[in-house]
Design a protein around this motif. Structure first.
Motif, short mmCIF file in Angstrom:
data_model
loop_
_atom_site.label_atom_id
_atom_site.label_comp_id
_atom_site.label_asym_id
_atom_site.label_seq_id
_atom_site.Cartn_x
_atom_site.Cartn_y
_atom_site.Cartn_z
N THR A 137 19.28 -13.38 55.60
CA THR A 137 19.61 -12.81 56.91
C THR A 137 18.36 -12.29 57.62
O THR A 137 18.35 -12.12 58.85
CB THR A 137 20.61 -11.64 56.77
OG1 THR A 137 20.04 -10.68 55.87
CG2 THR A 137 21.93 -12.12 56.22
N ALA A 138 17.30 -12.03 56.83
CA ALA A 138 16.06 -11.53 57.42
C ALA A 138 14.97 -12.58 57.47
O ALA A 138 14.13 -12.59 58.38
CB ALA A 138 15.55 -10.32 56.62
N MET A 139 14.96 -13.46 56.45
CA MET A 139 13.90 -14.47 56.34
C MET A 139 14.51 -15.78 55.85
O MET A 139 14.06 -16.38 54.89
CB MET A 139 12.81 -13.96 55.39
CG MET A 139 11.58 -14.85 55.19
SD MET A 139 10.66 -15.24 56.67
CE MET A 139 9.85 -13.66 57.01
N GLY A 140 15.55 -16.21 56.56
CA GLY A 140 16.20 -17.46 56.16
C GLY A 140 15.35 -18.68 56.48
O GLY A 140 14.60 -18.69 57.45
N HIS A 141 15.46 -19.69 55.62
CA HIS A 141 14.76 -20.95 55.89
C HIS A 141 15.71 -22.12 55.72
O HIS A 141 16.56 -22.13 54.81
CB HIS A 141 13.59 -21.15 54.91
CG HIS A 141 12.47 -20.16 55.07
ND1 HIS A 141 12.05 -19.67 56.29
CD2 HIS A 141 11.68 -19.56 54.13
CE1 HIS A 141 11.04 -18.83 56.10
NE2 HIS A 141 10.81 -18.73 54.80
N ASN A 142 15.52 -23.09 56.57
CA ASN A 142 16.18 -24.38 56.37
C ASN A 142 15.16 -25.45 56.72
O ASN A 142 14.01 -25.16 57.05
CB ASN A 142 17.47 -24.50 57.20
CG ASN A 142 17.23 -24.37 58.70
OD1 ASN A 142 16.09 -24.41 59.17
ND2 ASN A 142 18.30 -24.19 59.45
N PHE A 143 15.59 -26.69 56.60
CA PHE A 143 14.71 -27.81 56.91
C PHE A 143 15.53 -28.77 57.76
O PHE A 143 16.52 -29.33 57.31
CB PHE A 143 14.25 -28.48 55.61
CG PHE A 143 13.35 -29.68 55.83
CD1 PHE A 143 11.97 -29.52 55.90
CD2 PHE A 143 13.89 -30.95 55.97
CE1 PHE A 143 11.15 -30.62 56.10
CE2 PHE A 143 13.07 -32.05 56.17
CZ PHE A 143 11.70 -31.89 56.24
N VAL A 144 15.12 -28.90 59.00
CA VAL A 144 15.88 -29.69 59.96
C VAL A 144 14.98 -30.76 60.57
O VAL A 144 13.90 -30.45 61.08
CB VAL A 144 16.43 -28.78 61.10
CG1 VAL A 144 17.22 -29.61 62.10
CG2 VAL A 144 17.28 -27.65 60.52
#
Ligand code: ZN
Length: 169
Positions: free
Chosen positions: A86-93
């Motif tokens: 919620t503070a440092m979320g990561h995804n790869f898009v």
């Protein structure tokens, strides 16, 4: 003192058999058969797996990913940090070609309910889930047509430092 001279008249007929042991010069030349290890142009691995890391420093460790057209691509995203998603979320898009990265990232901020992936977006080619520190996730898809595609993290404020090029050759 008699000198006894003993004459050894030895008539030896040495039939020296011709030992023609013709030493066959067995020059078994160990020729270094230059095995062509270089893969032919047409030889392309059917699948490729890419590992990419993102930490609390809000950066990916890859700025560029290269695959071959038609390959089955698996992207493994690892969050090497400690912070919550919620503070440092990561995804790869990965975005389809022609999509404006900044405009898309701005639009994605409003899609918090779907982990910052705009619903039924035709702009997204492939994406992972959103993860937090210590977590990993992956996505598998078929490499699209040759070309250069943008990838980014769509968590608000991250695309500036978390983006790169996905290149299909
Ligand atoms: Zn991020």
């Amino acid at each position: 003192m008699k000198k006894i001279i003993i004459l050894f008249s030895a008539i030896a007929l040495f039939a020296t058999a011709c030992n023609n042991t013709a030493e066959e010069e067995s020059t078994t030349a160990t020729e270094e058969t230059a095995t062509d290890t270089a893969p032919a142009d047409e030889e392309v691995a059917a699948e490729i797996t890419i590992d990419i890391n993102g930490g609390d420093d809000m950066k990916y460790d890859l700025a560029e990913i290269k695959v071959k057209e038609g390959q089955k691509v698996t992207i493994n995203l690892h969050h090497t940090g400690k912070m919550d998603k919620t503070a440092m979320g990561h995804n790869f898009v990965i975005l389809n070609q022609g999509v404006d990265l900044t405009a898309f990232a701005t639009e994605a901020i409003n899609a918090k309910d779907s982990d910052y992936i705009p619903a039924d977006s035709k702009e997204v080619l492939a994406h992972t889930d959103l993860i937090g520190g210590g977590e990993s996730t992956s996505v598998t898809f078929d490499a699209p047509a040759k070309g250069t595609y943008d990838f980014l993290c769509t968590f608000p404020g991250h695309y500036g430092t978390m983006q790169g090029k996905f290149i299909v050759e």
